[in-house]
Design a protein around this motif. Structure first.
Motif, PDB file in Angstrom:
ATOM      1  N   THR A 215      57.526 -32.998  25.281  1.00 33.96           N
ATOM      2  CA  THR A 215      57.120 -32.559  23.945  1.00 33.96           C
ATOM      3  C   THR A 215      58.150 -31.596  23.365  1.00 33.96           C
ATOM      4  OG1 THR A 215      54.895 -32.632  24.819  1.00 33.96           O
ATOM      5  CG2 THR A 215      55.162 -31.694  22.641  1.00 33.96           C
ATOM      6  N   ARG A 216      58.629 -30.677  24.216  1.00 33.00           N
ATOM      7  CA  ARG A 216      59.627 -29.731  23.730  1.00 33.00           C
ATOM      8  C   ARG A 216      60.926 -30.446  23.406  1.00 33.00           C
ATOM      9  NH1 ARG A 216      59.820 -24.159  26.957  1.00 33.00           N
ATOM     10  NH2 ARG A 216      59.803 -23.235  24.894  1.00 33.00           N
TER      11      ARG A 216
ATOM     12  N   LEU B 290      57.314 -26.509  13.836  1.00 33.36           N
ATOM     13  CA  LEU B 290      58.308 -27.529  13.522  1.00 33.36           C
ATOM     14  C   LEU B 290      58.060 -28.072  12.113  1.00 33.36           C
ATOM     15  CD1 LEU B 290      60.615 -29.469  14.344  1.00 33.36           C
ATOM     16  CD2 LEU B 290      58.857 -31.034  15.184  1.00 33.36           C
TER      17      LEU B 290
ATOM     18  N   THR C  31      59.994 -30.409  29.533  1.00 35.32           N
ATOM     19  CA  THR C  31      58.776 -30.937  28.930  1.00 35.32           C
ATOM     20  C   THR C  31      59.145 -31.864  27.782  1.00 35.32           C
ATOM     21  OG1 THR C  31      57.859 -28.780  29.390  1.00 35.32           O
ATOM     22  CG2 THR C  31      56.516 -30.276  28.080  1.00 35.32           C
TER      23      THR C  31
ATOM     24  N   VAL D 157      61.185 -33.466  22.265  1.00 38.22           N
ATOM     25  CA  VAL D 157      61.004 -34.137  20.976  1.00 38.22           C
ATOM     26  C   VAL D 157      61.089 -33.114  19.843  1.00 38.22           C
ATOM     27  CG1 VAL D 157      59.494 -35.607  19.620  1.00 38.22           C
ATOM     28  CG2 VAL D 157      59.515 -35.821  22.095  1.00 38.22           C
ATOM     29  N   ILE D 158      60.469 -31.964  20.038  1.00 39.93           N
ATOM     30  CA  ILE D 158      60.535 -30.918  19.007  1.00 39.93           C
ATOM     31  C   ILE D 158      61.979 -30.478  18.808  1.00 39.93           C
ATOM     32  CG2 ILE D 158      59.867 -28.535  18.472  1.00 39.93           C
ATOM     33  CD1 ILE D 158      57.212 -29.124  19.891  1.00 39.93           C
TER      34      ILE D 158
ATOM     35  N   PHE E 219      52.445 -25.340  27.343  1.00 36.95           N
ATOM     36  CA  PHE E 219      53.574 -25.797  28.148  1.00 36.95           C
ATOM     37  C   PHE E 219      53.482 -25.168  29.518  1.00 36.95           C
ATOM     38  CE2 PHE E 219      55.407 -25.849  23.784  1.00 36.95           C
ATOM     39  CZ  PHE E 219      55.572 -27.205  23.682  1.00 36.95           C
TER      40      PHE E 219
END
Lengths: 133, 164, 800
Positions: free
Chosen positions: A28-29, C631, A26, A31-32, C676
């Protein structure tokens, strides 16, 4: 110069979690994960400058790495923070683009590569004139 | 910045351009607060830029603070409010900043020094007294402008465009 | 010819000018063809024609032992020079390359149809080939020779593939290119080794003082591989018969007179110096004999006239290899004579087949009948050439074969092989003549369109040359002796009549056996068919296909393994490599001393624990928004750690960036799914966790080791001292950024600008094309941050 176990372990942990997320599909993950790796890297750089000290201003008592914090790693970390910000923004734009195109931000395996792996080679077929005679 | 435009809708004008938002998305408190602090934050960012050579601050920090001001403006008033506040394309500060920073280096080169070699001038100005100017200031201003341009670009694209 | 010192200089310049003339005409040909049509061949024939004429004028001086030498600096840094040298052997080759070349080009002008497409390209490439071949036989520098060598490979590839819409033609071209360039590359290694060993690339110097180091035998074998591929020796020979897909003039020129002789030329060039090296004779003689026999055997069973000639050429190239590689004075004499003879008769035969093909529309000897009666001039010339090939007096082919028998009588094995090969040659020569011209029972006479004089003239000239040189061997003798004199020994002059010597008896026997083999052609043919069922298993052409298939398959398999197309696999590979290489070095070469404190300030531990918890929770979060907030928490925590470490600027920047990043995340998360995707792949996640732990452990260790590795005081002490004086500021971090390391910062803001443009192009991609936008917004374009007004945009308000 002495090492700081707390910071060393924390750096390692940030790298571990960052790497784990980086290896996900994913975006987004990913990027995190990259953000966590960035924090870890900044801590790593900072520790290279030695133990804590007074903020590096002209006239501060002491020498770099001993009493006064080392300014060079700090300048590098400052640069790194802003660069990480730019890269994260870019990756998020990628994730957005992925959503526009596919409705999700999953990084799929390259279909073309899978096709190559399945492909059979062309035979170098060739009419031997000998056989015709 | 521009003055509030008189509009003939029922709601009182608070943030220029914000009236293009749906009424449900508008917040009186937020709009008023942003109107109050927006310019203050911008001035503060300039202070950080100018003082950064001697105090905590500098081009990066100043640019980020200015960027936050624009983020607030966008959140409160939407993309029209942002357009009202910055009527230029984000490419302009980006380009200007790069030209300014690189130009500082080239100027040093033209004056017979190394690329990006620093210099300083002390001017005895009327009223202000002795003012010290270093070549670091235009360079840091370039950094400031690039950071502002980046934030504005993100607001325009990921913010406003993605909103549609 | 009298030649004063004043004429020396022009004589040398002409050499390079002639090579360049070829290249200039080659470039002009496509342009000229648009106006001249097929007469463009008459224009480009000027280059080889002029070369041949000039070579004749230089002949007496060169054969007197005064070679023409020209040296032009090319790449001095690499020691490369355009060194050209015209000596006796080169003169012999030039007579073939340029003499036959000019005649073939004239033949082309009549051979092709007026409206044949691509003639300009063809004429240009053929001329370029002639130039490259000329350069090859003149080159006096091994590396220059290699350059011309590969140029002939490339031009021959273009010429064989002239009919690029025909699959067989494309395959033949590719095969020739692959085989000859592969050999060329192997040869290059050998040449470089020779140059290293000799300390010079000059051919004349190397031959004058041959190196004798330990690597010389290896270098020679590598060079020989190159020569064998180029001259179609077993087992590299199949490309030559395949190349018959080329237009017939190409076959006559490249595959009879010129290119295939390049390997023979190189062997002939090196043999005087290197035949004494132990590996030389076994390799050259074995390969040469095998080629001679395989070629002759295969030539006997072909039905296509061109393929008969092609396998015949393979056979004769083997014969030539034996003669020039044997390394004796007599064999060299015979080899030089056969080189000339073969160039003449084989080019004649190929051109004759071209005429027959042109006049009847077929080259199949089972379909041709009675052509000889319809076309007596052609038949006479071709029969003369075929008799020369078979070794019948009084032709040049007989003279050279006599010389060869004389030379090889001392070595029974080689002699027996050569006689057997010559018997096969005689047999397929007879079969060629019968197949092309005889009237066959049960076969209607082929319709023959009278060939034009322009088509016949070059064939007649070449055919008669073989007869004249056979009747008067003294004409060719100086040329042959000029080369043979590079060996010690008494000159053995070419002659038609040597008296009643054993060689004559063997010649008669050869012809008799050849005739018998031809007369018994039906049983022979049946036997060959049976044998081919066994032999086809070792067929070199099929082996070539198998090798290519194997390459394709292994390439696919490698790609499938290496290029999985999976991002996590790629990243994991990179990270594991880091851990394994750097980590092993780290773990084995350094150790952490006890000089480690648990913490510097107690607050570090408290903040550290919070950051650690937030970080782990980030990875476990299922909702995107939760993960992003966590984060942010990690980021703010890190900022606090910065404060504790003594970096207020860092902390300030980190707080601001974290806030901005959070906002941008939220912008994007508005669009993406809230959670997710759950993946049930436990095993795969375990592997990921394993890689992650390895990386984390590596970094922890690296931090501790690096922290203790400092040996010198920090460089930044100077920054602290000089900030105020040089940078004019007291915030040292800022002075470092904008002054001491300003270049870094300039680079960084450039990256930021590029990222901004990248974001704009990613988000706005396709936006400009969307019409009927309800609310136009000034768009940031990727190209230069230029404002683009979209359709329907209300006029922007002008702000003072």
């Amino acid at each position: 110069m002495t090492g700081n176990l707390t910071l060393a372990l924390l750096t390692g942990l940030l790298y571990t979690v960052g790497t784990y997320l980086l290896l996900q599909r994913t975006l987004t993950r990913v990027v995190i994960g990259l953000g966590l790796l960035g924090h870890g890297a900044n801590l790593l750089l900072l520790q290279a400058g030695g133990p804590p000290g007074r903020a590096p201003f002209s006239g501060a008592a002491g020498t770099a790495g001993d009493g006064v914090a080392d300014p060079l790693p700090q300048a590098m970390v400052l640069t790194a923070i802003v660069i990480t910000f730019g890269v994260s923004a870019f990756l998020l734009a990628l994730a957005y683009r992925s959503w526009v195109l596919t409705g999700d931000d999953e990084v799929q395996d390259d279909v073309e590569d899978a096709r190559i792996a399945r492909q059979r080679p062309d035979r170098h077929a060739h009419a031997h004139p000998e056989e015709l005679s | 910045m521009t003055d509030p435009q008189p509009v003939d809708s029922g709601a009182p004008p608070r943030l220029p351009g914000a009236d293009e938002l749906d009424a449900v998305r508008r917040s009186v408190v937020l709009e008023t607060a942003v109107r109050l602090v927006f310019h203050t934050i911008l001035v503060f960012s300039l202070y950080l830029l100018l003082a950064g050579h001697n105090q905590p601050g500098g081009g990066f920090v100043g640019g980020l603070v200015a960027g936050l001001a624009f983020v607030l403006r966008y959140i409160a008033g939407g993309r029209a409010a942002l357009r009202e506040a910055v009527p230029v394309d984000p490419g302009v500060p980006l380009g200007l900043g790069l030209v300014l920073a690189a130009g500082t280096g080239v100027t040093a080169l033209l004056l017979g020094g190394q690329f990006l070699e620093s210099g300083k001038v002390e001017l005895d100005l009327p009223l202000l007294g002795i003012v010290k100017a270093t070549s670091a200031l235009p360079f840091d201003t370039g950094v400031y402008l690039v950071v502002v341009g980046l934030v504005l670009g993100v607001l325009r694209t990921l913010g406003a465009e993605a909103e549609r | 010819m009298r030649r004063g010192p004043a004429l020396r200089r022009p004589r040398e310049d002409v050499l390079l000018a002639l090579v360049l003339l070829h290249l200039v005409l080659a470039l002009l040909a496509p342009v000229a063809a648009a106006r001249l049509g097929r007469r463009v061949f008459l224009l480009v024939a000027l280059a080889p024609g002029a070369t041949a004429v000039w070579a004749v004028t230089q002949a007496s001086a060169v054969l007197d032992g005064r070679p023409v030498v020209s040296s032009t600096s090319w790449v001095p840094g690499l020691g490369l020079a355009l060194d050209l040298r015209l000596d006796a052997l080169s003169l012999l080759m030039v007579s073939l390359v340029s003499g036959v070349g000019a005649l073939v080009l004239l033949y082309c002008a009549a051979y092709f149809d007026r409206d044949q497409p691509g003639l300009g390209r063809f004429a240009g490439v053929l001329t370029a080939f002639a130039g490259a071949m000329l350069g090859l036989v003149l080159a006096d520098d091994l590396l220059l020779l290699y350059v011309f060598w590969e140029l002939t490979s490339v031009t021959s590839w273009l010429l064989i593939g002239f009919d690029d819409e025909d699959a067989e033609s494309r395959r033949a071209a590719q095969q020739a290119l692959l085989v000859t360039t592969l050999g060329g590359l192997v040869m290059l290694v050998g040449l470089v080794m020779l140059v290293q060993e000799a300390g010079t690339a000059s051919l004349a110097q190397i031959l004058g003082d041959p190196p004798s180091g330990g690597t010389v035998p290896v270098a020679l074998v590598l060079v020989l591989v190159g020569a064998f591929t180029k001259s179609a020796q077993v087992p590299f020979h199949p490309w030559l018969p395949s190349a018959m897909a080329a237009p017939t003039p190409v076959s006559a020129y490249l595959h009879a007179a010129a290119m295939v002789k390049a390997g023979v030329y190189l062997v002939a060039r090196l043999a005087p110096a290197f035949a004494v090296v132990a590996v030389w004779r076994p390799v050259v003689l074995t390969v040469g004999l095998a080629t001679m026999l395989v070629g002759g055997w295969r030539a006997l069973r072909q039905d296509d006239l061109k393929r008969v000639l092609a396998f015949g050429t393979v056979s004769q190239l083997g014969f030539l290899m034996v003669l020039v590689g044997a390394g004796t004075h007599e064999a060299a004499t015979a080899g030089a004579a056969l080189l000339l003879a073969h160039g003449l008769f084989k080019a004649t035969l190929f051109l004759s087949v071209g005429v027959i093909d042109h006049a009847t529309g077929t080259r199949d000897l089972r379909l041709l009948s009675g052509v000889g009666r319809r076309s007596p001039v052609l038949a006479t010339v071709a029969v003369l050439a075929a008799l020369s090939m078979a070794g019948v007096p009084p032709l040049l082919g007989f003279v050279s074969k006599e010389a060869a028998y004389e030379a090889l009588l001392g070595d029974p094995v080689v002699f027996a092989g050569v006689v057997l090969g010559s018997v096969l040659t005689a047999a397929y020569s007879a079969r060629f003549v019968w197949g092309a011209f005889a009237r066959k029972p049960g076969c209607a006479d082929t319709v023959v369109h009278a060939p034009s004089a322009g088509l016949l003239a070059p064939v007649v000239v070449l055919g008669l040359a073989g007869l004249v040189l056979g009747l008067v061997p003294g004409l060719a003798d100086p040329l042959v002796q000029g080369y043979a004199s590079s060996y010690e020994g008494e000159p053995e002059h070419l002659a038609l009549w040597h008296g009643l010597v054993p060689a004559l008896g063997w010649s008669v026997l050869t012809l008799a056996l050849g005739a018998a083999l031809f007369l018994a052609r039906e049983p022979v043919r049946a036997y060959q068919r049976r044998a081919s069922r066994v032999l086809s298993r070792v067929d070199a052409d099929r082996s070539y296909d198998r090798v290519l298939d194997g390459l394709d398959r292994s390439a696919l398999r490698t790609t499938a393994v290496v290029q999985t197309g999976s991002l996590p696999v790629y990243l994991g590979t990179v990270l594991l490599t880091l851990v394994l290489l750097a980590g092993t070095a780290l773990a084995t070469s350094t150790r952490v001393t006890g000089d480690v404190t648990a913490y510097d300030r107690p607050l570090q531990v408290a903040v550290g624990v919070v950051v650690a918890i937030a970080a782990v929770a980030t990875a476990r979060a299922h909702r995107r928004f939760t993960a992003v907030l966590l984060l942010g928490a990690v980021g703010y925590g890190t900022a606090v750690l910065f404060v504790l470490q003594g970096g207020p600027d860092l902390a300030l920047t980190q707080f601001l960036v974290e806030t901005l990043a959070l906002v941008i995340f939220v912008f994007v998360l508005r669009r993406l799914p809230a959670t997710f995707t759950r993946r049930p792949l436990r095993l795969s996640q375990g592997v990921r966790l394993g890689v992650a732990l390895a990386v984390g452990g590596f970094v922890t260790l690296a931090v501790l080791v690096a922290g203790q590795a400092r040996t010198a005081p920090p460089a930044s002490q100077a920054f602290l001292d000089r900030a105020q004086a040089d940078g004019g500021g007291s915030n040292v971090v800022n002075v470092v950024l904008v002054d001491f390391r300003g270049f870094d910062t300039l680079g960084e803001i450039t990256v930021l600008a590029v990222a901004a443009m990248g974001i704009a192009s990613l988000v706005l991609a396709g936006r400009g094309r969307r019409s009927g936008d309800p609310e136009g917004e000034t768009a940031l374009t990727a190209a230069g941050g230029q404002a683009v007004d979209e359709p329907g945009t209300p006029a922007p308000e002008v702000v003072p």
